[in-house]
Design an enzyme around this catalytic site. Sequence first.
Site, short mmCIF file in Angstrom:
data_model
loop_
_atom_site.label_atom_id
_atom_site.label_comp_id
_atom_site.label_asym_id
_atom_site.label_seq_id
_atom_site.Cartn_x
_atom_site.Cartn_y
_atom_site.Cartn_z
N HIS A 88 0.82 -1.18 -0.06
CA HIS A 88 0.04 -0.06 -0.03
C HIS A 88 0.90 1.30 0.05
CE1 HIS A 88 -3.71 2.16 0.29
NE2 HIS A 88 -3.63 2.46 1.41
N GLN A 147 -4.49 13.40 3.26
CA GLN A 147 -3.32 13.25 4.42
C GLN A 147 -2.03 13.58 3.58
OE1 GLN A 147 -3.25 9.42 6.51
NE2 GLN A 147 -4.98 8.74 5.21
N LYS A 190 0.78 12.26 1.15
CA LYS A 190 0.59 12.26 -0.51
C LYS A 190 1.39 13.46 -1.12
CE LYS A 190 -3.80 9.91 -0.61
NZ LYS A 190 -5.24 9.79 -1.09
N VAL A 207 -8.40 18.24 11.37
CA VAL A 207 -9.16 17.29 10.84
C VAL A 207 -10.55 17.23 11.44
CG1 VAL A 207 -9.66 14.85 10.26
CG2 VAL A 207 -7.21 15.73 10.36
N ALA A 262 -14.95 16.05 11.50
CA ALA A 262 -15.84 14.83 11.21
C ALA A 262 -16.31 14.94 9.88
CB ALA A 262 -17.09 14.88 12.20
N HIS A 322 -16.39 18.12 7.35
CA HIS A 322 -15.06 17.94 6.43
C HIS A 322 -15.42 18.27 4.84
CE1 HIS A 322 -11.53 16.07 4.38
NE2 HIS A 322 -12.47 15.28 3.79
N VAL A 323 -16.58 17.69 4.55
CA VAL A 323 -17.15 17.90 3.08
C VAL A 323 -17.46 19.28 3.03
CG1 VAL A 323 -18.52 17.05 1.35
CG2 VAL A 323 -17.47 15.34 2.91
N ARG A 349 -17.02 22.18 4.48
CA ARG A 349 -16.12 23.31 4.66
C ARG A 349 -15.53 23.43 3.13
NH1 ARG A 349 -11.58 21.59 9.11
NH2 ARG A 349 -10.91 19.57 8.11
N ASP A 370 -15.36 14.19 -2.29
CA ASP A 370 -15.90 15.06 -1.34
C ASP A 370 -15.75 16.70 -1.89
OD1 ASP A 370 -16.30 13.14 0.32
OD2 ASP A 370 -14.27 13.33 1.48
#
Length: 1151
Positions: A612, A954, A957, A1010, A1012, A1016-1017, A1019, A1040
């Site tokens: 991964h 994150q 990346k 971070v 919830a 998160h979406v 904003r 998102d």
Amino acid sequence: MEKPNYFQSYNKVIGATGEQLAPGAVPPHPVLAPSIAPGGVAGVSAANMANIMQTPGFANLVQQAIRTQLENQAAQQLAVNQQFQLNGATAVQQQLLLTPQQSLAQPIALAPQPTVVLNGVSETLKKVTELAHRQFQSGNYVEAEKYCNLVFQSDPNNLPTLLLLSAINFQTKNLEKSMQYSMLAIKVNNQCAEAYSNLGNYYKEKGQLQDALENYKLAVKLKPEFIDAYINLAAALVSGGDLEQAVTAYFNALQINPDLYCVRSDLGNLLKAMGRLEEAKVCYLKAIETQPQFAVAWSNLGCVFNSQGEIWLAIHHFEKAVTLDPNFLDAYINLGNVLKEARIFDRAVSAYLRALNLSGNHAVVHGNLACVYYEQGLIDLAIDTYKKAIDLQPHFPDAYCNLANALKEKGSVVEAEQMYMKALELCPTHADSQNNLANIKREQGKIEDATRLYLKALEIYPEFAAAHSNLASILQQQGKLNDAILHYKEAIRIAPTFADAYSNMGNTLKEMGDSSAAIACYNRAIQINPAFADAHSNLASIHKDAGNMAEAIQSYSTALKLKPDFPDAYCNLAHCHQIICDWNDYDKRVRKLVQIVEDQLCKKRLPSVHPHHSMLYPLSHAARIAIAAKHASLCFDKVHVQMLGKTPLIHADRFSVQNGQRLRIGYVSSDFGNHPTSHLMQSIPGMHDRSRVEVFCYALSVNDGTNFRSKLMNESEHFVDLSQIPCNGKAAEKIAQDGIHILINMNGYTKGARNEIFALRPAPIQVMWLGYPSTSGATFMDYIITDAVTSPLRLANAFTEKLAYMPHTFFIGDHAQMLRHLTDKVVVKDKETTERDSCLIMNTANMDPILAKSEIKEQVLDTEVVSGPNKELVRAEMVLPVLEVPTEPIKQMIMTGQMTMNVMEDMNVQNGLGQSQMHHKAATGEEIPNSVLLTSRAQYQLPDDAIVFCNFNQLYKIDPSTLDMWIKILENVPKSILWLLRFPYQGEEHIRKYCVERGLDPSRIVFSNVAAKEEHVRRGQLADVCLDTPLCNGHTTGMDILWTGTPMVTMPLESLASRVATSQLYALGVPELVAKTRQEYVSIAVRLGTDADHLANMRAKVWMARTSSTLFDVKQYCHDMEDLLGQMWKRYESGMPIDHITNNTETPHGL
């Protein structure tokens, strides 16, 4: 990723000595009754003596004791003479000086004495008898016997002479003559205790132990002060297993003469062997008090301290022993052994070399010295020294075993295997070789052979800690975690300081989810061996998984200091630095990591980079496949042994669908709950066309109690909780019994995966989908569901699976259902202002009451969007409601943290930051919020007049080249800022530092915590443009941000993970946001940031395409997926081989 469990190659210390006999300091008792008692505990019965005698090293100890006594008789007598002065000695003391083996009576006074002629001279019998005794004491048995015969011829009933003749013949192994003289002595005097003691020696030597005991007991009965007989009796009792009575016999001897320091030392040896270490210690200390120069007692006391784990005291006492006696070979060997165990290798080498100066052809010492060289990493020198030991002692299985260990370490596995086999040829019960050969078999993938050999080693030696630990590792590999824990605990019971067992048990506990217990195991391993690099690395991995990056980096760094050539620690440390964006020596680190992986693959070892994580590094497609394939092989190996001899799983009938049955599809995931995967696909089971497919969901995780889990359970036709079936074999049997046609793997190599189920092939077709953005590398996976943009045919060599194309994008999001309150929005502005439409926004599930307000104005923009599955280009009119109200009260509400307020008389709004506190399930996305939510840039310290570029991925990346592009964009867009997440928080300081070093004002980087899911979406609406990470795109986060209508700029590379955002944008109908080069990426973003009309048009286009394109259309996605799965089955049904399914879909030019 912690290192796979370490297999202990048991490098036995050859011939390690324990208690040592004092050369020449043992009072009279049979040479074949050593003063060392067999290892055991107090009160060992005779019935258990056979097992005790098999204690590893015991035979060596006994043989060494015997050999020492035989080779040093002269020295023995000298030591005794030092203990008891001949002049003025008591009768009892004189008795002790006569012979090391046999007891002699004192000459009987005769007057007058007869004479014999000796060398032409007339001598009295008394004089000749004295000469015989003197020759005997000097070891000159031939001369002694000659003098005795002269006396015997003259006086056949001379009792002292008969006893001396008995002793002489015993020493020269003429046992029958020795017995005859003893019988003659008894005939002369049936109360002669010495004769009975000597007769006891004869019976003991002949193996008639009971007769020997009877004679010894009669001797001490006749003569209660007879020390020699008590010592002989003690030795016989030891041989018979009556250790307690042996202790009593020694005590009786010492009550007669407490100053017999040699006897007291021998009693200490017996007590130590019985496990009564404190009493043994008292004996040795008393012996030293009596005779401080007695080196043997110092050495034996060192053995006790070593057994009690007092390593430094042991070293001190061994060093004292060799100081007192510089020629004390066994003390040097013991000193070397304990220094080796303390890992003080240089001094251990010195001790062994000193031993070799005393005995240059001592094979055991050569073997032990080789062990130290092995530990020092001097493998070639170790090999040469082991071979020297074998030359000196060709029938030396320990040396062959250890030589094999060194050869294996050097990479000469075939030769190592031959040496283990040679050791087993010499000694079929050589448990170490069984264990180490098992390690080779295990590494060769021959798990069944390895298991058999470990069990054989434990059958031979049940107290073999390393074999228990190694067997536990195989059991862990097979998923038998509870059984593995039992064997690790057994290994630790046997060897409480077995650091490897603690570390490996920590790995198992970690896999079982018990992180605190795992950390305790790792810490205990490090406490035992602070230089144990593997334990430091494993501890680092558990900190890494918990997000404790500072602790993880510290522990990985410690591991690398201890073991610089440690691939697992290096690669995991590199990943930690990637996670927190610490890019010091980034290029050098990445190059070294790639080289490590390539070397490991070349040597067919398990790579230190997890599948991964492989997408983060510039590895070739072949390397990524090989990494995944190694992990797939581990999964296959884990279940292969379990299924041996079992009937293969029966698949669904090939013609069952043709005969009217619906296509049965099974979704397998550990993420059916509050997880991004469920956020994407939770509506799919319920939206499938049940006239075409029968849906099964197989959960690998327990019910987390969320609405996500409930929705999947309620809307799937069949929901099976496989977390309640931990056995992979039984889980696979359940799936096969359900008659699944196509089984879908949604985990890949992510947390919670059970690829072992797929390795058992419970379905005829097995498919990768959605949850893992790369190839499985597994022969047991047939297809990967993807699309022509994400995985063009030119990149088919990046996959072991065949490509199966969805017509638009393989990605899907449930946003239209889960977050439908964000389908529409109202922009809030002051009158007469020119604020952006991304500064203050209201969202609610029911907009009608707001839209009815007179204060609502409309902004209208014409755009062109794609529509429907055929991607028809249509004109669309975006109507954006704008609520014109004073915004100052709203800003005050936000600044004071107020939860709600009335914007107008009958309109109550909720501060969007308060969602988590007020409505938990709405905050997590489990429910649609029923209030009007207010989202403002002020809530996140974002300037209203700035162009806000965002990325909510994150931080791992991001790589330096990506941040360099972003800095360039900010430099070319005035008043622009970059909005990132503390994901993790440790990355913030490194990113700020990097930007400052390149001349960027740190205030232009804004970090938020971070949040919830719903916040998160939501904003994301405050950003103007999203800048994607080319290295590894935002996948769920891409969906998102697009759901909020925010344009996203991306650039595809070669890996699947780097092309998902491109696929999303093409499906959305905005390919103009996809760059082909880094320069183009910067240009696209800069134009959006500097051209207000262009930005407005692009935002309108993305906003309208959300609902017109197929990107968020779950119903259409289900239809397309059913078509694709149906094609897979048709090929199978008709007997066609697995092959790419592209449906003539072409990859856009340039991709």
